[in-house]
Design a protein around this motif. Structure first.
Motif: not given
Length: 542
Positions: A198-202, A214-218, A221-224, A367-369
């Motif tokens: 969920f972060t660029y650095e991670e 894998i870039i997730r966009e559900g 949860a939206k991490n695109f 977010e799921l967190v």
């Protein structure tokens, strides 16, 4: 049969006018010529990680809609139905999917139950994983959510991983926020992907250490936006997925939407299509064609390479979608379920006040967190109650497999000013989860789910709405248009009750997902996902 247009050769980074000859479901020849067609021909899209169950559709009904958006295949984790029905549920998904030409690629769920801190409807142990891995219909070991078990060498977890290696099948990861030496250990076991960044650095660290990100966009949860900046340099090791997509969202679009957004941000078209079409096929060894001579004819015709509006979809050379019409037919099937709890009483949701400070789950939209926050308790007649003014609402998780006392907690950001919402889609064990402004409203919503043996609902002071989910309590036996309309109406009602969340039911379904930090609620109690242990509702300063 021949297809004419602008042929998009992703692997050779070229686009040229020509025609493709298809014979017996395979591409016999590709020739360059000066045809007048303006449309584009490219390989079909692949969703690299999805739980079909979250669409509330059985696979055959999911396929009907997905092909409209140019999706020809999915990498599908039947984890949700497995937590309800075990291996029998996995077999149901495989067999239902086989009734269509769509290419579902199911994995063996690695974490059933997801943790020992919740009650699921079934168990899939390492012996079951061995049996599943031997099945050619099982393509990979699905997301290893028990990352503490991997890091601390849990014998049963490692056995499951070893069976995947024995059968030379990929191992999917699930490690939100995992960094440093723990991440290195996790990867060293052979786990090769992660869709939870969920972060660029991670994402960058995981890529640098050899994982596929894998870039997730559900729907929830939206991490695109956080991760798309990695694509330009790391496109060879990235994929797109939706993970969990509700029916109303699926009707609008799928992986094609992520391609359009990526291109709009200035990303190279060939890199974007490599991520969307090629990488999942190669990583998971899928039987999906990539627009090469000798491949199966799994391709799509799109209007342009900016919006990716799909005009036609072909799978194994068969036209499965044509200008607004899905050619995939309805499949008859038997509804399977596992629901064994009786209706509840209002007093079951009472929480006796023993403190003035409580731990509260802070739900984060998109977010799921979650966060753990400390708030003042609101007490009425000796009972901890919701505080609608400060948006601290009572929530519950009710075991649907046996009659047990409901687990109780409090949550922020659902925003309800009236009534309650409830669902039997509660990742990962799919117990009943509800949030409401009063014990009475929560009880009413929970009982509505029990009466229907599964579903999602909303109740107000004057009305109630429910969408029944008779297939394992998590899927409908209806088509996407029907369930999508019903879901949209329910979503609208939840927002009329006060919720400001983009997808309140999708967010609700993840509030029992213990493997994603930091504070969640299972049917057994409040859970600290950071420490991976139960914690008290009452907060007593040290």
């Amino acid at each position: 049969m021949t297809l004419k247009g602008n042929i998009v050769d992703i692997q050779n980074r070229s686009i040229y006018k020509g025609e493709i000859t298809i014979e017996n479901g395979k591409i016999k020849a590709i020739k360059e010529n000066d045809c007048e067609e303006s449309l584009y021909i490219l390989p079909g899209f692949v969703d690299a990680h999805i739980h079909i169950e979250s669409s509330m559709l059985v696979p055959s009904e999911f396929a009907k809609v997905a092909v409209k958006h140019g999706t020809v295949a999915t990498v599908s984790d039947p984890h949700e139905i497995a937590n309800v029905l075990g291996v029998k549920g996995v077999e149901f998904m495989i067999e239902n999917g086989k009734q269509t030409p769509f290419k579902f690629n199911f994995g063996a769920p690695s974490c059933v139950p997801a943790t020992s801190f919740e009650s699921a409807g079934a168990v899939i142990d390492s012996d079951d994983i061995k049996t599943l891995m031997a099945n050619p219909d099982i393509k990979y070991l699905a997301e290893m959510m028990n990352y503490p078990g991997v890091i601390y060498d849990d014998a049963e977890v490692l056995k499951k991983i070893e069976w995947a290696k024995h059968y030379n099948k990929p191992i999917d990861g699930h490690a939100p926020g995992l960094r440093g030496e723990d991440l290195t250990k996790y990867i060293s076991t052979g786990i090769s992907t992660d869709h939870e960044c969920f972060t660029y650095e991670e994402g960058l660290e995981k890529l640098q250490k050899g994982m596929k990100v894998i870039i997730r966009e559900g729907s929830a949860a939206k991490n695109f936006e956080a991760l798309i900046g990695l694509l330009d340099e790391h496109y060879q090791n990235m994929m797109f997925c939706s993970d969990d997509k509700h029916p109303d969202d699926l009707l609008v679009g799928h992986i094609n939407q992520l391609c359009a957004r990526a291109v709009d941000k200035g990303n190279d078209i060939f890199k974007v299509l490599q991520v969307a079409c090629v990488n999942p096929v190669k990583h998971y060894n899928l039987d999906v064609g990539l627009l090469q001579v000798g491949d199966t004819a799994d391709c799509i015709l799109v209007e342009d390479l900016t919006d990716f509006k799909t005009l036609q979809t072909y799978i194994n050379g068969e036209l499965v979608y044509d200008n607004g019409e899905s050619k995939i037919q309805h499949v008859n099937f038997e509804n399977l379920n596992n629901f064994n709890t009786s209706k509840k009483l209002v007093e079951d949701f009472r929480v006796e006040a023993s403190t003035t400070k409580i731990r509260v789950i802070e739900c984060l939209d998109g977010e799921l967190v979650t966060n753990q926050i400390i708030e003042d308790a609101t007490i009425k007649d000796g009972n901890l109650v919701s505080n609608t003014e400060n948006d601290i609402l009572k929530m519950t998780v009710v075991n649907r497999y046996q009659n047990n006392k409901p687990a109780m907690a409090f949550i922020k950001n659902f925003g309800l000013k009236e009534g309650a919402i409830a669902s039997s889609v509660g990742h990962d064990s799919h117990n009943i989860i509800a949030v409401g402004v009063s014990d009475e409203a929560i009880c009413k919503a929970v009982n509505l789910i029990i009466e229907n043996e599964g579903g999602i609902c909303a109740v107000s002071n004057t009305e109630q709405k429910v969408v029944a989910l008779p297939v394992a309590g998590i899927m409908s036996d209806k088509d996407a248009e029907t369930i999508g309309k019903q879901y949209s109406e329910l979503d609208k009602m939840a927002k009329q009750l006060g919720s400001k969340l983009h997808a309140p039911y999708m967010s609700l379904s993840f509030m029992a997902l213990l493997v994603i930090p930091s504070l969640k609620l299972s049917d057994k109690g409040l859970f600290d996902g950071g420490k991976f242990e139960f914690t008290d509702l009452a907060y007593i300063p040290s």
